[in-house]
Design a protein around this motif. Structure first.
Motif, mmCIF file in Angstrom:
data_model
loop_
_atom_site.group_PDB
_atom_site.id
_atom_site.type_symbol
_atom_site.label_atom_id
_atom_site.label_comp_id
_atom_site.label_asym_id
_atom_site.label_seq_id
_atom_site.Cartn_x
_atom_site.Cartn_y
_atom_site.Cartn_z
ATOM 1 N N MET A 266 0.838 -1.176 0.000
ATOM 2 C CA MET A 266 0.000 0.000 0.000
ATOM 3 C C MET A 266 0.889 1.248 0.000
ATOM 4 O O MET A 266 1.873 1.313 0.696
ATOM 5 C CB MET A 266 -0.883 -0.021 1.251
ATOM 6 C CG MET A 266 -2.244 0.537 0.984
ATOM 7 S SD MET A 266 -3.307 0.634 2.447
ATOM 8 C CE MET A 266 -3.694 -1.056 2.765
ATOM 9 N N ASN B 260 -3.749 6.531 4.705
ATOM 10 C CA ASN B 260 -3.212 5.523 5.619
ATOM 11 C C ASN B 260 -1.981 6.019 6.359
ATOM 12 O O ASN B 260 -1.273 5.230 6.955
ATOM 13 C CB ASN B 260 -2.928 4.207 4.888
ATOM 14 C CG ASN B 260 -1.887 4.349 3.794
ATOM 15 O OD1 ASN B 260 -1.213 5.367 3.689
ATOM 16 N ND2 ASN B 260 -1.762 3.335 2.974
ATOM 17 N N ASP C 96 -13.014 3.136 -3.559
ATOM 18 C CA ASP C 96 -11.642 2.632 -3.417
ATOM 19 C C ASP C 96 -11.525 1.858 -2.110
ATOM 20 O O ASP C 96 -12.026 2.303 -1.069
ATOM 21 C CB ASP C 96 -10.636 3.785 -3.387
ATOM 22 C CG ASP C 96 -10.463 4.453 -4.732
ATOM 23 O OD1 ASP C 96 -10.734 3.807 -5.750
ATOM 24 O OD2 ASP C 96 -10.043 5.619 -4.751
ATOM 25 N N GLU D 254 -9.049 1.517 -0.125
ATOM 26 C CA GLU D 254 -8.376 2.294 0.926
ATOM 27 C C GLU D 254 -9.322 3.278 1.590
ATOM 28 O O GLU D 254 -9.250 3.496 2.805
ATOM 29 C CB GLU D 254 -7.174 3.049 0.351
ATOM 30 C CG GLU D 254 -6.012 2.162 -0.002
ATOM 31 C CD GLU D 254 -4.826 2.964 -0.537
ATOM 32 O OE1 GLU D 254 -4.850 4.209 -0.495
ATOM 33 O OE2 GLU D 254 -3.870 2.323 -0.986
ATOM 34 N N GLU E 273 -11.643 1.228 3.866
ATOM 35 C CA GLU E 273 -10.895 0.779 5.044
ATOM 36 C C GLU E 273 -10.682 1.920 6.027
ATOM 37 O O GLU E 273 -10.788 1.736 7.241
ATOM 38 C CB GLU E 273 -9.550 0.183 4.619
ATOM 39 C CG GLU E 273 -9.680 -1.148 3.903
ATOM 40 C CD GLU E 273 -8.395 -1.585 3.212
ATOM 41 O OE1 GLU E 273 -7.349 -0.919 3.363
ATOM 42 O OE2 GLU E 273 -8.446 -2.606 2.502
ATOM 43 N N TRP E 274 -10.398 3.111 5.506
ATOM 44 C CA TRP E 274 -10.184 4.264 6.398
ATOM 45 C C TRP E 274 -11.460 4.583 7.171
ATOM 46 O O TRP E 274 -11.426 4.756 8.385
ATOM 47 C CB TRP E 274 -9.727 5.493 5.602
ATOM 48 C CG TRP E 274 -9.427 6.642 6.501
ATOM 49 C CD1 TRP E 274 -8.256 6.901 7.130
ATOM 50 C CD2 TRP E 274 -10.328 7.679 6.904
ATOM 51 N NE1 TRP E 274 -8.365 8.039 7.900
ATOM 52 C CE2 TRP E 274 -9.639 8.534 7.770
ATOM 53 C CE3 TRP E 274 -11.660 7.967 6.603
ATOM 54 C CZ2 TRP E 274 -10.218 9.655 8.348
ATOM 55 C CZ3 TRP E 274 -12.239 9.086 7.180
ATOM 56 C CH2 TRP E 274 -11.520 9.918 8.041
#
Length: 91
Positions: A1, A7, A57, A59, A62-63
């Motif tokens: 990543m 992140n 997305d 990411e 997940e965030w």
């Protein structure tokens, strides 16, 4: 990543923040909420909600999920803030 802002680890000392009492928090730059403020205040309830399927997305999802169990409400709030901010720019 990749090391994107999504992140990147927070540099905030959360343990220190959690240990602070209300009296230790500097709120001197926040104006007090007056009776006039509350007289003008309006309750803004969400309009009718609809369920949609939107590709996101991984990411980004997940965030939001890392922010807590209410991540879907946070995503909806982020979209609302974006939409409200851009209403004035529409023709």
């Amino acid at each position: 990543m990749s090391d994107t802002p999504m992140n990147k680890p927070s540099e905030t000392d959360w343990a220190r923040i959690d240990a602070m009492t209300d009296d230790e928090i500097d709120t001197s730059d926040i104006p007090p909420l007056t009776d006039a403020f509350f007289q003008r205040a309006k309750v803004r309830l969400p309009k009718r909600m609809v369920t949609v399927t939107v590709p996101v997305d991984a990411e980004v999802l997940e965030w939001f999920q890392a922010q807590g169990a209410d991540y879907q409400q946070r995503m909806q709030a982020a979209l609302r803030i974006y939409a409200e901010a851009h209403k004035a720019t529409q023709h």
